[in-house]
Design an enzyme around this catalytic site. Structure first.
Site, PDB file in Angstrom:
ATOM      1  CB  THR A  98      -0.911  -0.001   1.251  1.00 33.74           C
ATOM      2  OG1 THR A  98      -1.735  -1.168   1.208  1.00 33.74           O
ATOM      3  CG2 THR A  98      -1.795   1.228   1.286  1.00 33.74           C
ATOM      4  CD  GLU A 198      10.354  11.841  -8.090  1.00 34.80           C
ATOM      5  OE1 GLU A 198      10.742  11.413  -9.202  1.00 34.80           O
ATOM      6  OE2 GLU A 198       9.707  11.149  -7.285  1.00 34.80           O
ATOM      7  CB  SER A 217       7.531   2.496  -1.807  1.00 38.53           C
ATOM      8  OG  SER A 217       8.706   1.999  -2.417  1.00 38.53           O
ATOM      9  CG  ASN A 240      12.615   6.195 -14.300  1.00 43.11           C
ATOM     10  OD1 ASN A 240      11.995   5.362 -13.636  1.00 43.11           O
ATOM     11  ND2 ASN A 240      12.787   7.441 -13.922  1.00 43.11           N
TER      12      ASN A 240
HETATM   13  N1  HPA Z   1      10.440   8.679  -9.472  1.00 45.09           N
HETATM   14  C1  HPA Z   1       9.651   8.189  -8.507  1.00 45.09           C
HETATM   15  N2  HPA Z   1       9.234   6.931  -8.490  1.00 45.09           N
HETATM   16  C2  HPA Z   1       9.642   6.127  -9.483  1.00 45.09           C
HETATM   17  C3  HPA Z   1      10.461   6.578 -10.515  1.00 45.09           C
HETATM   18  C4  HPA Z   1      10.878   7.943 -10.513  1.00 45.09           C
HETATM   19  O1  HPA Z   1      11.627   8.414 -11.382  1.00 45.09           O
HETATM   20  N3  HPA Z   1      10.677   5.520 -11.341  1.00 45.09           N
HETATM   21  C5  HPA Z   1      10.008   4.471 -10.805  1.00 45.09           C
HETATM   22  N4  HPA Z   1       9.376   4.826  -9.680  1.00 45.09           N
END
Ligand code: HPA
Length: 277
Positions: A98, A198, A217, A240
């Protein structure tokens, strides 16, 4: 008359640790395993590890266990699995996370961690998919979490509960992970509230604060795990490069795709680490 409270953890009168104990008892009954040694929360990309770490002896729908919520996200399986590891230890695999961004409050976010502790777990493995700030981390790179910065403004601790967070992500467990894969890098995880990714400016802020990984998380869960006295191993799959570090827009599809491409490799890695803990 006020509306009935739908979820036990939404009632402020209820003790969340009592609900966690009840959940642990239900899991013991449903799995036939009185006590688990290790728990793993598997985030984006990490799901395959459940098939690789050992023999599944029982699978339970998390939503049937008290305090757990139905997963909000496709790609999160919503099950709890009891797995016997090759070394005979019992692992509880939590495929139902969650997230804080779901807006159901921190008690629900950390319920699985508190339940794991109540189920006997001493070692909590927290995994996630996250954005990388270090440009050398290509999508698909697993990294150890060495520390965190909690940018949610929230905490699972209630009242004047002053808890030390030094070595929160156990250096002992990181050492063991590196003995399995010496190429594992590590970094500081910044938990944002989300669910939006972000802004590039926020990523630069996280970087200037000393952060290397951005995600939604883990930090709140780690605090609850420390409160419960468990030793914590944290790992992020870089799905990423963080916003503005990569020049193209971020997409959830890209995150899922990177997770899919990496799942066999990181699942195997986690399986090799788990038996050493
Ligand atoms: N930011 C926040 N959470 C994420 C990202 C990210 O770039 N990639 C996968 N979860």
């Amino acid at each position: 008359m006020s509306a009935p409270i739908q979820h036990p953890l939404d009632d402020p009168q209820v003790d969340p640790f009592e609900i966690a104990s009840q959940a642990a008892a239900e899991i013991a009954e449903r799995t036939g395993v009185a006590s688990h040694d290790i728990a793993l929360t598997l985030g984006s990309g990490w799901g395959k590890a459940a098939d690789l770490i050992g023999a599944t002896t029982a699978t339970v729908q998390a939503s049937e266990i008290i305090g757990f919520s139905t997963p909000a996200l496709a790609g999160h399986v919503g099950t709890l699995r009891s797995i016997e590891l090759p070394n005979g230890k019992r692992a509880l695999v939590i495929g139902a996370r969650t997230h804080f961004y779901e807006g159901h409050g921190v008690r629900r976010v950390v319920h699985s961690v508190r339940t794991a502790a109540a189920a006997g777990v001493k070692t909590m493995i927290l995994t996630n998919g996250a954005g990388g700030i270090r440009e050398t981390w290509k999508p698909g790179t697993p990294v150890l979490i060495s520390d965190h910065i909690n940018l949610t403004g929230a905490s699972p601790l209630e009242g004047a509960t002053f808890i030390d967070l030094t070595d929160l992500y156990s250096s002992r467990l990181r050492e063991i992970a590196r003995s399995v894969d010496p190429s594992l890098d590590e970094g500081v995880y910044c938990q944002f509230r989300g669910p939006q990714y972000e802004t590039p400016a926020e990523v630069q802020m996280a970087k200037s604060f000393g952060g290397h990984i951005v995600g939604m998380s883990t930090a709140l869960e780690a605090i609850a795990a420390r409160q419960a006295g468990m030793e914590i191993l944290g790992m992020s799959l870089i799905t990423n490069l963080a916003a503005g570090i990569q020049k193209t827009p971020l997409s959830h599809a890209e995150v899922l795709e990177a997770g899919k491409n990496a799942e066999a490799v990181i699942g195997d890695l986690l399986a090799r680490i788990v038996v050493e803990l």
